[in-house]
Every structure is written in C-alpha cells, then in structure tokens.
Scaffold this active site. Structure first.
Site, PDB file in Angstrom:
ATOM      1  CG  HIS A 188      -0.285   0.072   2.552  1.00  0.00           C
ATOM      2  ND1 HIS A 188      -0.113   1.252   3.236  1.00  0.00           N
ATOM      3  CD2 HIS A 188       0.230  -0.894   3.348  1.00  0.00           C
ATOM      4  CE1 HIS A 188       0.482   1.008   4.399  1.00  0.00           C
ATOM      5  NE2 HIS A 188       0.701  -0.278   4.482  1.00  0.00           N
ATOM      6  CB  CYS A 208       0.815  -4.067   5.415  1.00  0.00           C
ATOM      7  SG  CYS A 208      -0.649  -5.071   5.769  1.00  0.00           S
TER       8      CYS A 208
END
Length: 397
Positions: free
Chosen positions: A297, A316
């Site tokens: 992301h 992440c």
C-alpha cells in the site's frame, strides 16, 4: 468547522544522529537500477561465484579487522585508514592505489561508498561505528549467509512465472519483472521486528483506489485503545469511525456513547478510517490473498523511505512511488490504463476496487544476501533472525 488532523499514528519520528531522515521522499537517493531480476538463474550463478570467491578469501586467512575508533573521513590521516584500505581491497570494493596508505583520500571514499551500498548502509563515504561493525562480520559468516540465501532462491525458481512482483523483505525493495527484465524497482517499508512481514507466495488480484482502512483488532488494542480512553477526540482527528455490523446491517456509532473502559469493547465494534490524504494506507492498496491479511500500500508518511533500514510497519508493505507499481500492474492487464488514468482515479478521491483480469504472481521473500551478474554481492542485516543462528546483526551493535 474543526479541521481534521490527518496523521500516521505509527510513524517513527526519531532516528540516530548518524542516519538522518530527509524532509521529503523526493530528496532521498534513487535505488541503483538493474535490469536483471533478483529471482533469476543469473543471480544464482552470481551467488555461486561469490561463494567460491569468499571461500578463497577464507582460505587465505580472511579479511583484516578495522579497529574501533573515531570516525574516518576524507582528509584524515590515521593508522586505521590502512586497515580500511586492506578490508576494501579484500572484497574488491577498491584496488590498491599508490601514495600514503594512512591518508583517507578520494579512492577510499569511493571504496567505502561501494561497500556501504552493498551492505545496506548510508553511502556517505565515512567510516563510523555502523560501517566498522558491518566490516567486522567474518568471512565464514558471509559464506554461510550466501549458502542459506541461495537455497531460498533455488527453491523459488521453479515457481517463477513470466510476469511477477517480488518483494525482498530483508532487502526492503520491490521489483516488478516482465520477461526476465526488471521494469520497476523501488524502496519499501516492511514490518518491525515485533510485527514481522511474513514470506508469502500469492497473486495480485485487485487494486483499491482511495481505500478505507479497517483497523486490525491487534492494532486497535495495542496502539489505539489507550489513546482513545485518554482523549475522546482522538478518533475524530484521525478520521476514524466506530462501526458495527456489515453489509445492509452496517451502522456508525457515536464514540462518545461507548464505554471504552470495557475490556471487551474490541469484540463489539471495529474501527474504520475514511479515505483521504492522511489515510494510513494512503491512496492505493494492492491486494493478494493470504492468511496473514498482508497487502502492499501507499502511505501518507514519506520520510521513512529515506532511511537505510526500513522495518517500521505493522507487517504490511508500504511502497515508495506506489502509483508507478499500480500503473505497471493495471497497464499490463488492460492497455486502456496508463499513468494519467491512475492519477485521475486517485485524485477523484472516491473508493473503488479494480479487479485484474489476469492475476499477477507476487513473491514476498526474506533474502539477506544476493548477487548481481556483474559480481556485486549484497548483504543485509538479519533483522528477523531467520538465518538459522547466523549472526549478521552488526548494525545493532
């Protein structure tokens, strides 16, 4: 009207004096580009050659140690400079040059920069504590590190497809590869030691533009709950809503009417951050199925990309210039997509999930050593201690 204060609550604001954080990611140095993928037979051949070369170094007695002491930089005359020269010559980072061996001249500066780049250090050409610590890792340890990582690469090779995304967790970089050529290469931020990014083989199935962020229960409990209890306005400033239910039954709750002291509060509700310029996921999210709820992301906090060690996330993977990677993914799937269309979708500010007609394989791999066909051998610190007891944590000394 009160202005919403968008911030990333997990940004690291402190850094050691020897590793300053630049004011913006545009000011950080670009990566050294290579067209040869890390996951390739050429890389395995280069690692095999590197192992042989390092074994020859070991057979000759290894490389000399550089004594601890004051920083060494351009213009300094010190007996330790001769040790640095010998150390750099041993691994091919510089050649023997005429002149005063005790003088830290331009040739030494360039050799040190080369060594630092290969070892994930700030390439400032100065021999400080961290560079000395990395140089202190013995040749037998480096051989073992290469052997461990060549096995990781060899195990992956039969799975590699023509077009794919590769994230090197330890190297903290991402490559997008097509037909044996690296077409996109950037820095990433991976999980901190207490929230490690796992190794994953999957397929990118969709891109989310202007995503909502559904706060994981673990993060809500460990990082947010105390802040919510201490400051009732915390959620509003973060652009986070308290939600209950899903689909047709979803509803927003007033955080002022919730008993946040209830130890079971995290079971009854969930937190969702609205899309926007300060959303913790940024403006783009790259989705691929996995059991750990991991994805790639964007991020509103760009400064951390300037750090040489970039393990700060909650697991992440944050990508610098994520728009470039997203463009590569969607354009390869549908020729009607280009950079301008991606930019337009982001700038519109609306949530939208775009599925890929043909999923793209993605490999998240932990490589602490690899080599390029030109003979350049790279090492990274084993920050997750996954190398089976091989001590390469020199940067933490």
């Amino acid at each position: 009207m009160q202005e919403t204060n968008w911030v990333d609550p997990w940004a690291t604001n402190t850094a050691p004096e020897s590793d300053p954080v630049p004011d913006s990611f545009e000011e950080t140095a670009p990566l050294q580009r290579t067209l040869t993928p890390t996951l390739s037979e050429q890389s395995i051949a280069a690692m095999t050659a590197a192992i042989e070369r390092y074994r020859n170094i070991a057979a000759s007695g290894g490389w000399p140690r550089v004594s601890a002491g004051e920083r060494l930089e351009l213009g300094v005359r010190d007996a330790r400079v001769a040790q640095v020269r010998e150390r750099l010559v041993a691994t091919g980072d510089m050649i023997t040059t005429p002149g005063d061996a005790y003088v830290y001249d331009d040739a030494v500066v360039e050799g040190v920069k080369r060594y630092q780049t290969r070892n994930g250090l700030e390439p400032d050409g100065i021999v400080g504590r961290r560079t000395v610590a990395a140089m202190a890792v013995g040749v037998h340890t480096r051989i073992r590190q290469l052997e461990i990582n060549i096995r990781r690469l060899s195990a992956l090779m039969p799975k590699i497809e023509r077009r794919y995304v590769f994230v090197n967790i330890a190297g903290q970089e991402v490559e997008a590869v097509n037909n044996g050529t690296v077409e996109f290469n950037e820095r990433v931020i991976v999980g901190k030691q207490t929230r490690q990014t796992p190794e994953i083989t999957s397929q990118v199935t969709s891109i989310t533009f202007n995503p909502y962020w559904y706060v994981p229960k673990s993060i809500a409990m460990a990082d947010m709950l105390s802040k919510i209890r201490a400051n009732p306005g915390y959620l509003k400033r973060q652009g986070i809503r308290v939600m209950q239910g899903w689909g047709d039954n979803i509803r927003e709750l007033d955080p002022a009417k919730i008993d946040w002291s209830n130890p079971r509060v995290n079971e009854a509700y969930y937190l969702r951050q609205d899309p926007g310029p300060g959303n913790s996921l940024g403006s783009l999210k790259i989705n691929f199925p996995n059991n750990d709820a991991i994805f790639l992301h964007d991020t509103p906090t760009k400064t951390l990309f300037g750090r040489q060690e970039r393990n700060f996330s909650s697991g992440c993977v944050r990508v610098r210039n994520v728009r470039g990677l997203v463009t590569w993914l969607v354009a390869g799937d549908d020729a009607s997509w280009d950079e301008q269309r991606v930019e337009g979708m982001v700038d519109a500010g609306h949530y939208r999930n775009v599925s890929l007609g043909k999923p793209v394989p993605i490999y998240l791999v932990y490589l602490t050593a690899w080599a390029a066909p030109g003979g350049v051998v790279n090492f990274r610190d084993d920050v997750y201690d996954r190398d089976g007891g091989v001590n390469t944590s020199a940067l933490n000394d």
